[in-house]
Motif scaffolding. Sequence first.
Motif, PDB file in Angstrom:
ATOM      1  N   LEU A   1       0.829  -1.205   0.000  1.00 65.54           N
ATOM      2  CA  LEU A   1       0.000   0.000   0.000  1.00 65.54           C
ATOM      3  C   LEU A   1       0.865   1.257   0.000  1.00 65.54           C
ATOM      4  O   LEU A   1       0.585   2.215  -0.718  1.00 65.54           O
ATOM      5  CB  LEU A   1      -0.934  -0.021   1.216  1.00 65.54           C
ATOM      6  CG  LEU A   1      -1.965   1.099   1.315  1.00 65.54           C
ATOM      7  CD1 LEU A   1      -2.836   1.164   0.064  1.00 65.54           C
ATOM      8  CD2 LEU A   1      -2.813   0.901   2.561  1.00 65.54           C
TER       9      LEU A   1
ATOM     10  N   TRP B   1      -8.656  -6.462   4.795  1.00 62.61           N
ATOM     11  CA  TRP B   1      -9.251  -5.132   4.697  1.00 62.61           C
ATOM     12  C   TRP B   1      -8.527  -4.199   5.657  1.00 62.61           C
ATOM     13  O   TRP B   1      -8.395  -4.489   6.838  1.00 62.61           O
ATOM     14  CB  TRP B   1     -10.741  -5.182   5.010  1.00 62.61           C
ATOM     15  CG  TRP B   1     -11.415  -3.856   5.039  1.00 62.61           C
ATOM     16  CD1 TRP B   1     -11.956  -3.236   6.129  1.00 62.61           C
ATOM     17  CD2 TRP B   1     -11.623  -2.949   3.944  1.00 62.61           C
ATOM     18  NE1 TRP B   1     -12.496  -2.017   5.767  1.00 62.61           N
ATOM     19  CE2 TRP B   1     -12.297  -1.822   4.432  1.00 62.61           C
ATOM     20  CE3 TRP B   1     -11.292  -2.995   2.586  1.00 62.61           C
ATOM     21  CZ2 TRP B   1     -12.651  -0.746   3.625  1.00 62.61           C
ATOM     22  CZ3 TRP B   1     -11.641  -1.919   1.789  1.00 62.61           C
ATOM     23  CH2 TRP B   1     -12.322  -0.820   2.311  1.00 62.61           C
TER      24      TRP B   1
ATOM     25  N   GLU C   1      -7.960   3.465   2.601  1.00 65.79           N
ATOM     26  CA  GLU C   1      -8.605   2.172   2.715  1.00 65.79           C
ATOM     27  C   GLU C   1      -8.072   1.274   1.604  1.00 65.79           C
ATOM     28  O   GLU C   1      -7.753   1.755   0.525  1.00 65.79           O
ATOM     29  CB  GLU C   1     -10.130   2.269   2.573  1.00 65.79           C
ATOM     30  CG  GLU C   1     -10.806   3.185   3.559  1.00 65.79           C
ATOM     31  CD  GLU C   1     -10.751   4.658   3.148  1.00 65.79           C
ATOM     32  OE1 GLU C   1     -10.822   5.512   4.039  1.00 65.79           O
ATOM     33  OE2 GLU C   1     -10.634   4.946   1.937  1.00 65.79           O
ATOM     34  N   ALA C   2      -8.006  -0.034   1.892  1.00 60.95           N
ATOM     35  CA  ALA C   2      -7.530  -0.959   0.861  1.00 60.95           C
ATOM     36  C   ALA C   2      -8.065  -2.365   1.111  1.00 60.95           C
ATOM     37  O   ALA C   2      -8.140  -2.817   2.253  1.00 60.95           O
ATOM     38  CB  ALA C   2      -6.007  -1.002   0.838  1.00 60.95           C
TER      39      ALA C   2
ATOM     40  N   ILE D   1      -3.140  -5.717  -4.204  1.00 64.72           N
ATOM     41  CA  ILE D   1      -4.195  -4.769  -3.854  1.00 64.72           C
ATOM     42  C   ILE D   1      -5.308  -4.917  -4.888  1.00 64.72           C
ATOM     43  O   ILE D   1      -5.070  -4.718  -6.083  1.00 64.72           O
ATOM     44  CB  ILE D   1      -3.670  -3.324  -3.821  1.00 64.72           C
ATOM     45  CG1 ILE D   1      -2.616  -3.163  -2.728  1.00 64.72           C
ATOM     46  CG2 ILE D   1      -4.829  -2.345  -3.602  1.00 64.72           C
ATOM     47  CD1 ILE D   1      -1.932  -1.806  -2.711  1.00 64.72           C
TER      48      ILE D   1
ATOM     49  N   SER E   1      -8.215   0.148  -3.714  1.00 66.93           N
ATOM     50  CA  SER E   1      -7.757   1.037  -2.647  1.00 66.93           C
ATOM     51  C   SER E   1      -7.995   2.487  -3.057  1.00 66.93           C
ATOM     52  O   SER E   1      -8.165   2.785  -4.237  1.00 66.93           O
ATOM     53  CB  SER E   1      -6.267   0.835  -2.344  1.00 66.93           C
ATOM     54  OG  SER E   1      -5.468   1.306  -3.405  1.00 66.93           O
TER      55      SER E   1
ATOM     56  N   TRP F   1     -15.768   2.533  -1.010  1.00 69.42           N
ATOM     57  CA  TRP F   1     -15.854   1.118  -0.670  1.00 69.42           C
ATOM     58  C   TRP F   1     -17.290   0.650  -0.419  1.00 69.42           C
ATOM     59  O   TRP F   1     -17.515  -0.530  -0.146  1.00 69.42           O
ATOM     60  CB  TRP F   1     -14.983   0.797   0.536  1.00 69.42           C
ATOM     61  CG  TRP F   1     -15.402   1.484   1.799  1.00 69.42           C
ATOM     62  CD1 TRP F   1     -16.284   1.007   2.738  1.00 69.42           C
ATOM     63  CD2 TRP F   1     -14.982   2.748   2.279  1.00 69.42           C
ATOM     64  NE1 TRP F   1     -16.430   1.906   3.760  1.00 69.42           N
ATOM     65  CE2 TRP F   1     -15.631   3.002   3.507  1.00 69.42           C
ATOM     66  CE3 TRP F   1     -14.115   3.732   1.792  1.00 69.42           C
ATOM     67  CZ2 TRP F   1     -15.456   4.159   4.242  1.00 69.42           C
ATOM     68  CZ3 TRP F   1     -13.930   4.881   2.537  1.00 69.42           C
ATOM     69  CH2 TRP F   1     -14.596   5.086   3.737  1.00 69.42           C
TER      70      TRP F   1
END
Length: 139
Positions: free
Chosen positions: A45, A72, A99-100, A111, A114, A123
Amino acid sequence: MKRFLYTIGMILFLSMGVFAETSVLDYKTKNKTNEKERTYLLDLLRANLSNEFKQEFIFVVEHFKVSGDFAWFRGTAKRKDGKEISLSEDIPYDCCHVEALFKKTNGKWQISESAAFSTDVWWDGIQSRYPKATKEIFQ
C-alpha cells in the motif's frame, strides 16, 4: 430412534459449518505472528501511495483484518518525514484516510481496490463485489 439419529445428524451438520469457518486475524497491532505478512501488505500500500502522490507515507492503523485470501485495511496516512501531506489543489481530497482491500492470488498478496484521501465512500458495496471475502473482515 429416527428422531435421535436426525438430531445427531443435525448437530453434526451444524457443527461442521462452525468448524469450517475461516478464522479472522486482527492485524491492527503488529506482533511476532503477523509482523512479516502485515509489513508486506502495508509496504504494498505504501508503494502504491508513493507512486501516486510522490511522497513517502507511514500509517496509523485503525482497522486491519485478514481472513483466508482477503484483507481489509482502514487507517490514516502521515508523511514519513513528518511534514504536512501535500495534495493537488486541482482535485478535491479529504486528508488523510486510506482504505484498501487486499486479495491473495496464487499465494501472493495484491491490492484489489484502494483509495487515499477520497471525498466519497468508494468502498460502499465492496462486500457484494467480493462475495468470497468473509464479511467479518469489514467489521
